[in-house]
Design an enzyme around this catalytic site. Structure first.
Site, PDB file in Angstrom:
ATOM      1  N   ASN A 179       1.131  -1.517  -0.207  1.00 49.63           N
ATOM      2  CA  ASN A 179       0.205   0.189   0.364  1.00 49.63           C
ATOM      3  C   ASN A 179       0.743   1.284   0.218  1.00 49.63           C
ATOM      4  O   ASN A 179       1.441   1.599   1.258  1.00 49.63           O
ATOM      5  CB  ASN A 179      -0.322  -0.226   1.374  1.00 49.63           C
ATOM      6  CG  ASN A 179      -0.973   1.224   1.798  1.00 49.63           C
ATOM      7  OD1 ASN A 179      -1.506   2.500   0.497  1.00 49.63           O
ATOM      8  ND2 ASN A 179      -2.554   1.675   2.810  1.00 49.63           N
ATOM      9  N   TRP A 180       1.031   1.877  -1.202  1.00 42.86           N
ATOM     10  CA  TRP A 180       2.503   2.937  -1.576  1.00 42.86           C
ATOM     11  C   TRP A 180       1.417   4.127  -0.546  1.00 42.86           C
ATOM     12  O   TRP A 180       2.117   4.942  -0.302  1.00 42.86           O
ATOM     13  CB  TRP A 180       2.256   3.460  -2.628  1.00 42.86           C
ATOM     14  CG  TRP A 180       3.053   1.567  -3.481  1.00 42.86           C
ATOM     15  CD1 TRP A 180       3.705   1.274  -2.843  1.00 42.86           C
ATOM     16  CD2 TRP A 180       4.162   2.392  -4.873  1.00 42.86           C
ATOM     17  NE1 TRP A 180       3.945  -0.067  -3.445  1.00 42.86           N
ATOM     18  CE2 TRP A 180       4.924   1.045  -5.218  1.00 42.86           C
ATOM     19  CE3 TRP A 180       3.737   2.935  -5.604  1.00 42.86           C
ATOM     20  CZ2 TRP A 180       4.941   0.408  -5.689  1.00 42.86           C
ATOM     21  CZ3 TRP A 180       4.194   2.970  -7.050  1.00 42.86           C
ATOM     22  CH2 TRP A 180       5.180   1.070  -6.835  1.00 42.86           C
ATOM     23  N   LYS A 181       0.376   4.501  -0.904  1.00 43.69           N
ATOM     24  CA  LYS A 181      -0.220   5.478  -0.201  1.00 43.69           C
ATOM     25  C   LYS A 181       0.155   6.495  -0.693  1.00 43.69           C
ATOM     26  O   LYS A 181      -0.097   6.739  -1.574  1.00 43.69           O
ATOM     27  CB  LYS A 181      -0.091   5.662   1.591  1.00 43.69           C
ATOM     28  CG  LYS A 181      -0.498   4.447   2.380  1.00 43.69           C
ATOM     29  CD  LYS A 181      -0.302   4.734   4.130  1.00 43.69           C
ATOM     30  CE  LYS A 181      -0.414   3.530   4.891  1.00 43.69           C
ATOM     31  NZ  LYS A 181      -0.339   3.136   5.969  1.00 43.69           N
ATOM     32  N   HIS A 224      -9.190   1.552   4.428  1.00 44.76           N
ATOM     33  CA  HIS A 224      -8.117   1.249   5.203  1.00 44.76           C
ATOM     34  C   HIS A 224      -8.455   2.911   6.290  1.00 44.76           C
ATOM     35  O   HIS A 224      -9.260   4.454   6.437  1.00 44.76           O
ATOM     36  CB  HIS A 224      -7.367   2.178   4.155  1.00 44.76           C
ATOM     37  CG  HIS A 224      -6.136   2.862   5.166  1.00 44.76           C
ATOM     38  ND1 HIS A 224      -5.494   3.147   5.445  1.00 44.76           N
ATOM     39  CD2 HIS A 224      -4.794   1.576   4.785  1.00 44.76           C
ATOM     40  CE1 HIS A 224      -3.972   2.935   6.029  1.00 44.76           C
ATOM     41  NE2 HIS A 224      -3.958   1.718   5.529  1.00 44.76           N
ATOM     42  N   GLU A 231      -6.890   4.987   7.216  1.00 40.16           N
ATOM     43  CA  GLU A 231      -6.920   6.615   7.394  1.00 40.16           C
ATOM     44  C   GLU A 231      -7.689   7.077   6.556  1.00 40.16           C
ATOM     45  O   GLU A 231      -8.049   8.445   6.444  1.00 40.16           O
ATOM     46  CB  GLU A 231      -5.799   6.796   6.340  1.00 40.16           C
ATOM     47  CG  GLU A 231      -4.208   6.702   7.171  1.00 40.16           C
ATOM     48  CD  GLU A 231      -2.886   5.370   6.586  1.00 40.16           C
ATOM     49  OE1 GLU A 231      -2.500   5.342   5.134  1.00 40.16           O
ATOM     50  OE2 GLU A 231      -1.975   5.634   7.031  1.00 40.16           O
ATOM     51  N   GLU A 283      -5.966  -4.349  10.740  1.00 42.91           N
ATOM     52  CA  GLU A 283      -4.229  -3.368  10.943  1.00 42.91           C
ATOM     53  C   GLU A 283      -4.907  -2.541  11.716  1.00 42.91           C
ATOM     54  O   GLU A 283      -6.136  -1.767  11.623  1.00 42.91           O
ATOM     55  CB  GLU A 283      -4.428  -2.234   9.349  1.00 42.91           C
ATOM     56  CG  GLU A 283      -4.098  -2.816   7.994  1.00 42.91           C
ATOM     57  CD  GLU A 283      -3.868  -2.092   7.307  1.00 42.91           C
ATOM     58  OE1 GLU A 283      -2.394  -2.240   6.954  1.00 42.91           O
ATOM     59  OE2 GLU A 283      -4.604  -0.947   7.172  1.00 42.91           O
ATOM     60  N   GLY A 303       2.282   2.370  10.900  1.00 40.74           N
ATOM     61  CA  GLY A 303       3.222   3.391  10.716  1.00 40.74           C
ATOM     62  C   GLY A 303       4.092   3.897  11.976  1.00 40.74           C
ATOM     63  O   GLY A 303       4.405   4.860  12.242  1.00 40.74           O
ATOM     64  N   SER A 357       3.474  -1.772  10.332  1.00 42.23           N
ATOM     65  CA  SER A 357       4.478  -2.152  10.866  1.00 42.23           C
ATOM     66  C   SER A 357       4.969  -3.208  10.099  1.00 42.23           C
ATOM     67  O   SER A 357       6.161  -4.033  11.247  1.00 42.23           O
ATOM     68  CB  SER A 357       4.767  -1.414  11.651  1.00 42.23           C
ATOM     69  OG  SER A 357       4.889  -0.163  12.366  1.00 42.23           O
ATOM     70  N   GLY A 413       2.752  -0.959   4.203  1.00 45.46           N
ATOM     71  CA  GLY A 413       2.509  -0.167   3.719  1.00 45.46           C
ATOM     72  C   GLY A 413       4.498   0.814   4.264  1.00 45.46           C
ATOM     73  O   GLY A 413       4.875   0.646   2.769  1.00 45.46           O
ATOM     74  N   GLY A 414       5.202   1.060   4.483  1.00 41.31           N
ATOM     75  CA  GLY A 414       6.341   1.520   5.029  1.00 41.31           C
ATOM     76  C   GLY A 414       6.844   1.191   4.237  1.00 41.31           C
ATOM     77  O   GLY A 414       8.137   1.107   3.794  1.00 41.31           O
TER      78      GLY A 414
HETATM   79  P1  PGA Z   1       2.846   0.702   7.556  1.00 43.39           P
HETATM   80  O1  PGA Z   1       1.451   0.302   7.042  1.00 43.39           O
HETATM   81  O2  PGA Z   1       2.771  -0.880   7.463  1.00 43.39           O
HETATM   82  O3  PGA Z   1       4.021   1.911   7.119  1.00 43.39           O
HETATM   83  O4  PGA Z   1       2.427   0.315   9.026  1.00 43.39           O
HETATM   84  C1  PGA Z   1       0.395  -0.405   6.878  1.00 43.39           C
HETATM   85  C2  PGA Z   1      -1.067   0.649   6.567  1.00 43.39           C
HETATM   86  O5  PGA Z   1      -1.371   1.746   6.713  1.00 43.39           O
HETATM   87  O6  PGA Z   1      -1.636  -0.302   5.317  1.00 43.39           O
END
Ligand code: PGA
Length: 252
Positions: free
Chosen positions: A9-11, A96, A98, A168, A174, A214, A235-236
């Site tokens: 998930n590149w966001k 998600h 967010e 999640e 993050g 994470s 994500g990251g």
């Molecule tokens: P993260 O994000 O791996 O940076 O914690 C995961 C996500 O939000 O899908």
């Protein structure tokens, strides 16, 4: 039996040239491997069509990070599920945290998005998860159950069977703070049980439930070794081809 899946998930990261470079790197590394899981990258809308041109879709799936809750029309700035599908993408992340937190996405909105995604042949990667206070006061089982019920239980069994779930915990996204493998297993097993009570054992056994928050090469193996953890939403660590592949290769 259910699939193991690692999805990036590149966001809201990477410009178009940067995104193409990253997709190319992942694609090149994958060409040298026989991964033991499905691999997907979910990228910004602006990148979809061009990324679709440069990846080997037999080895690497492509997805969006969101889609609109309306079919088409006067919704300035929105991107419909049909538009996403027309780029060649096969997946879409929905719900998600967010999106829920910063853009007010409710279960009602998400039901419409899931419906439109499925109608356009997209596989929803549907996210659920509690915030820190809910983890600490023990209400996380109820919170997650409610998100699954309200967002998805209007689907019939065949439709539900097309959905990928991603647990999640918001406190782990993050933050560098990962759920322990035991914490993940506990809630994943509970989610599967919730699915079983509604749709039966076969559907529940076939549902892929990914962990996100994470997840990185150093902890992926332990998380994915748990019986109800079927991969990760990353994500990251998906923003760097080597670390993303390190997670993919946690499935041996
Ligand atoms: P993260 O994000 O791996 O940076 O914690 C995961 C996500 O939000 O899908």
């Amino acid at each position: 039996m259910r699939k193991n899946i690692v999805a990036g998930n590149w966001k809201m990261n990477t410009t178009l040239p940067e995104g193409l470079e990253l997709a190319k790197q992942v694609n090149t590394l994958l060409a040298e491997e026989c991964p033991k899981c499905d691999v997907v990258i979910c990228v910004p809308f602006t990148h979809l069509a061009m990324v679709n041109e440069i990846i080997d879709k037999n080895k690497l799936g492509l997805g969006a990070e969101n889609c609109a809750d309306h079919k088409s029309g006067a919704y300035t700035g929105e991107i419909s599920a049909a538009m996403v599908a027309s780029t060649g993408a096969g997946y879409v992340i929905l719900g998600h945290s967010e999106r829920r937190q910063y853009y007010g996405e409710t279960s009602e909105i998400l039901r419409d998005k899931v419906r439109l995604a499925l109608d356009n042949g997209l596989t929803p990667i549907f996210c659920i998860g509690e915030v820190l206070a809910e983890r600490e006061n023990g209400s996380y089982f109820d919170v997650v159950k409610k998100q699954v019920e309200e967002g998805l239980f209007n689907l019939d069994a065949a439709e539900f069977g097309k959905v990928i779930l991603a647990y999640e915990p918001v406190w782990a996204i993050g933050t560098g703070k990962t759920a322990t493998a035991d914490q993940a297993q506990e809630i994943h097993a509970f989610i599967r049980k919730t699915v079983e009570e509604k749709y039966g054992k076969e559907v529940a056994d076939n549902t892929s439930i990914l962990y996100g928050g994470s997840c990185k090469p150093s902890n992926a193996k332990e998380l994915f070794a748990k019986p109800d953890v079927d991969g990760g939403l990353i994500g990251g660590a998906a923003l760097e081809a080597e670390s993303f592949m390190g997670i993919v290769n946690a499935f041996e």
